[in-house]
Write a protein that holds these residues in place. Sequence first.
Motif, mmCIF file in Angstrom:
data_model
loop_
_atom_site.group_PDB
_atom_site.id
_atom_site.type_symbol
_atom_site.label_atom_id
_atom_site.label_comp_id
_atom_site.label_asym_id
_atom_site.label_seq_id
_atom_site.Cartn_x
_atom_site.Cartn_y
_atom_site.Cartn_z
ATOM 1 N N LYS A 1 0.806 -1.228 0.000
ATOM 2 C CA LYS A 1 0.000 0.000 0.000
ATOM 3 C C LYS A 1 0.839 1.278 0.000
ATOM 4 O O LYS A 1 0.301 2.380 -0.023
ATOM 5 C CB LYS A 1 -0.946 0.018 1.209
ATOM 6 N N THR A 2 2.154 1.157 -0.017
ATOM 7 C CA THR A 2 3.027 2.325 -0.024
ATOM 8 C C THR A 2 2.809 3.132 -1.299
ATOM 9 O O THR A 2 2.861 2.602 -2.404
ATOM 10 C CB THR A 2 4.508 1.908 0.072
ATOM 11 N N SER A 3 2.573 4.433 -1.120
ATOM 12 C CA SER A 3 2.390 5.332 -2.248
ATOM 13 C C SER A 3 3.758 5.716 -2.818
ATOM 14 O O SER A 3 4.628 6.188 -2.083
ATOM 15 C CB SER A 3 1.651 6.596 -1.805
ATOM 16 N N LEU A 4 3.909 5.510 -4.112
ATOM 17 C CA LEU A 4 5.183 5.826 -4.748
ATOM 18 C C LEU A 4 5.489 7.315 -4.664
ATOM 19 O O LEU A 4 6.620 7.709 -4.372
ATOM 20 C CB LEU A 4 5.168 5.376 -6.207
ATOM 21 N N ASP B 1 3.625 9.905 -2.799
ATOM 22 C CA ASP B 1 3.415 10.585 -1.523
ATOM 23 C C ASP B 1 4.339 10.108 -0.410
ATOM 24 O O ASP B 1 4.849 10.912 0.362
ATOM 25 C CB ASP B 1 1.961 10.435 -1.066
ATOM 26 N N GLU B 2 4.550 8.810 -0.317
ATOM 27 C CA GLU B 2 5.355 8.275 0.777
ATOM 28 C C GLU B 2 6.831 8.123 0.429
ATOM 29 O O GLU B 2 7.689 8.244 1.303
ATOM 30 C CB GLU B 2 4.790 6.946 1.249
ATOM 31 N N ARG C 1 -0.070 4.054 -8.675
ATOM 32 C CA ARG C 1 0.103 4.938 -7.512
ATOM 33 C C ARG C 1 0.777 4.258 -6.331
ATOM 34 O O ARG C 1 1.460 4.895 -5.564
ATOM 35 C CB ARG C 1 -1.253 5.487 -7.080
ATOM 36 N N THR C 2 0.554 2.960 -6.195
ATOM 37 C CA THR C 2 1.113 2.228 -5.058
ATOM 38 C C THR C 2 2.003 1.090 -5.550
ATOM 39 O O THR C 2 1.994 0.751 -6.738
ATOM 40 C CB THR C 2 -0.001 1.616 -4.175
ATOM 41 N N VAL C 3 2.715 0.502 -4.630
ATOM 42 C CA VAL C 3 3.549 -0.653 -4.968
ATOM 43 C C VAL C 3 2.667 -1.784 -5.482
ATOM 44 O O VAL C 3 3.009 -2.457 -6.452
ATOM 45 C CB VAL C 3 4.387 -1.095 -3.744
ATOM 46 N N ASP C 4 1.507 -1.976 -4.875
ATOM 47 C CA ASP C 4 0.595 -3.023 -5.329
ATOM 48 C C ASP C 4 0.124 -2.763 -6.766
ATOM 49 O O ASP C 4 0.029 -3.699 -7.566
ATOM 50 C CB ASP C 4 -0.599 -3.147 -4.392
ATOM 51 N N ASP C 5 -0.160 -1.508 -7.103
ATOM 52 C CA ASP C 5 -0.520 -1.171 -8.487
ATOM 53 C C ASP C 5 0.598 -1.584 -9.436
ATOM 54 O O ASP C 5 0.345 -2.123 -10.513
ATOM 55 C CB ASP C 5 -0.766 0.332 -8.652
#
Length: 79
Positions: free
Chosen positions: A28-31, A33-34, A66-70
């Motif tokens: 769920k880490t945002s590429l 934003d985080e 947007r996220t690692v999962d994406d």
Amino acid sequence: MKNSHIHSQLVTIVAKIAEVDPLEVTPKTSLRDELDIDSLTMVDLVAQIQDDLGVQIEDEDLTRIRTVDDLVQYVRGRS
């Protein structure tokens, strides 16, 4: 390629490019934003993914990742 193998490789690549500990990178880490991955850094990330995994990420698809999962789902669908 198995989803867990793709995830593991992508976490390693993302952590390297973002210069963070791989333990900080979750699905769920945002590429942006985080991890503060901006457009220039994203180019490096895409190039590294292509080199390591042989998967090309299309420019028009980057806005949906947007996220690692994406990223994992995208690469999984392309490999």
